[in-house]
Motif scaffolding. Structure first.
Motif, PDB file in Angstrom:
ATOM      1  N   ALA A  49       0.836  -1.207   0.000  1.00  0.00           N
ATOM      2  CA  ALA A  49       0.000   0.000   0.000  1.00  0.00           C
ATOM      3  C   ALA A  49       0.871   1.258   0.000  1.00  0.00           C
ATOM      4  N   THR A  50       1.961   1.238   0.742  1.00  0.00           N
ATOM      5  CA  THR A  50       2.868   2.386   0.782  1.00  0.00           C
ATOM      6  C   THR A  50       3.521   2.599  -0.575  1.00  0.00           C
ATOM      7  N   VAL A  51       3.953   1.518  -1.200  1.00  0.00           N
ATOM      8  CA  VAL A  51       4.568   1.621  -2.528  1.00  0.00           C
ATOM      9  C   VAL A  51       3.549   2.132  -3.544  1.00  0.00           C
ATOM     10  N   GLU A  52       2.310   1.677  -3.447  1.00  0.00           N
ATOM     11  CA  GLU A  52       1.266   2.169  -4.347  1.00  0.00           C
ATOM     12  C   GLU A  52       1.037   3.662  -4.146  1.00  0.00           C
ATOM     13  N   GLN A  53       1.084   4.105  -2.902  1.00  0.00           N
ATOM     14  CA  GLN A  53       0.932   5.540  -2.623  1.00  0.00           C
ATOM     15  C   GLN A  53       2.073   6.326  -3.253  1.00  0.00           C
ATOM     16  N   LEU A  54       3.295   5.790  -3.177  1.00  0.00           N
ATOM     17  CA  LEU A  54       4.431   6.446  -3.823  1.00  0.00           C
ATOM     18  C   LEU A  54       4.209   6.532  -5.336  1.00  0.00           C
ATOM     19  N   GLY A  55       3.667   5.469  -5.917  1.00  0.00           N
ATOM     20  CA  GLY A  55       3.361   5.467  -7.344  1.00  0.00           C
ATOM     21  C   GLY A  55       2.340   6.536  -7.706  1.00  0.00           C
ATOM     22  N   GLN A  56       1.349   6.710  -6.857  1.00  0.00           N
ATOM     23  CA  GLN A  56       0.343   7.742  -7.112  1.00  0.00           C
ATOM     24  C   GLN A  56       0.959   9.139  -7.040  1.00  0.00           C
ATOM     25  N   SER A  57       1.862   9.341  -6.097  1.00  0.00           N
ATOM     26  CA  SER A  57       2.532  10.638  -5.992  1.00  0.00           C
ATOM     27  C   SER A  57       3.362  10.918  -7.236  1.00  0.00           C
ATOM     28  N   LEU A  58       4.080   9.909  -7.708  1.00  0.00           N
ATOM     29  CA  LEU A  58       4.884  10.081  -8.923  1.00  0.00           C
ATOM     30  C   LEU A  58       3.996  10.342 -10.141  1.00  0.00           C
ATOM     31  N   THR A  59       2.861   9.691 -10.195  1.00  0.00           N
ATOM     32  CA  THR A  59       1.921   9.923 -11.298  1.00  0.00           C
ATOM     33  C   THR A  59       1.408  11.352 -11.270  1.00  0.00           C
ATOM     34  N   ALA A  60       1.092  11.863 -10.095  1.00  0.00           N
ATOM     35  CA  ALA A  60       0.624  13.245  -9.969  1.00  0.00           C
ATOM     36  C   ALA A  60       1.698  14.218 -10.446  1.00  0.00           C
TER      37      ALA A  60
END
Length: 104
Positions: A49-60
């Motif tokens: 879940a933390t890694v997915e959150q990092l992915g979302q931040s990078l996408t933004a």
């Protein structure tokens, strides 16, 4: 201890003794062993879940960069990038804390 008479012409009894502390210990070990994989799965799910959150931040950040290239509002893009970077920084801090806790 249990005793039961034999149903035979020669008589006799069957005597059975159970080591209750041993049984209790075995039951406890079995429960702990069953719980360990569940705890491990939960821990891995938290990290994913933390890694997915990092992915979302990078996408933004990536979307904000695209918007800037296409002539989008600079102020909005900078704000979005700033928020995404801060969220990513906090997630990385959480990952580092978890790794240090697991190692110690």
């Amino acid at each position: 201890m249990n005793a039961r008479p034999l149903n035979s012409s020669i008589g006799g009894m069957i005597v059975h003794h159970e080591d209750q502390p041993g049984i209790s210990r075995a039951r406890h070990d079995r429960t702990r062993t069953r719980a360990a994989p569940t705890e491990t799965r939960r821990h891995h799910a938290d990290r994913i879940a933390t890694v997915e959150q990092l992915g979302q931040s990078l996408t933004a950040i990536s979307l904000a960069a695209v918007a800037l290239r296409q002539g989008g509002d600079v102020g909005d893009a900078v704000s979005l990038i700033g928020l995404a970077v801060e969220e990513a920084r906090l997630e990385l801090k959480r990952l580092r804390y978890d790794a240090e806790r697991d190692a110690g």
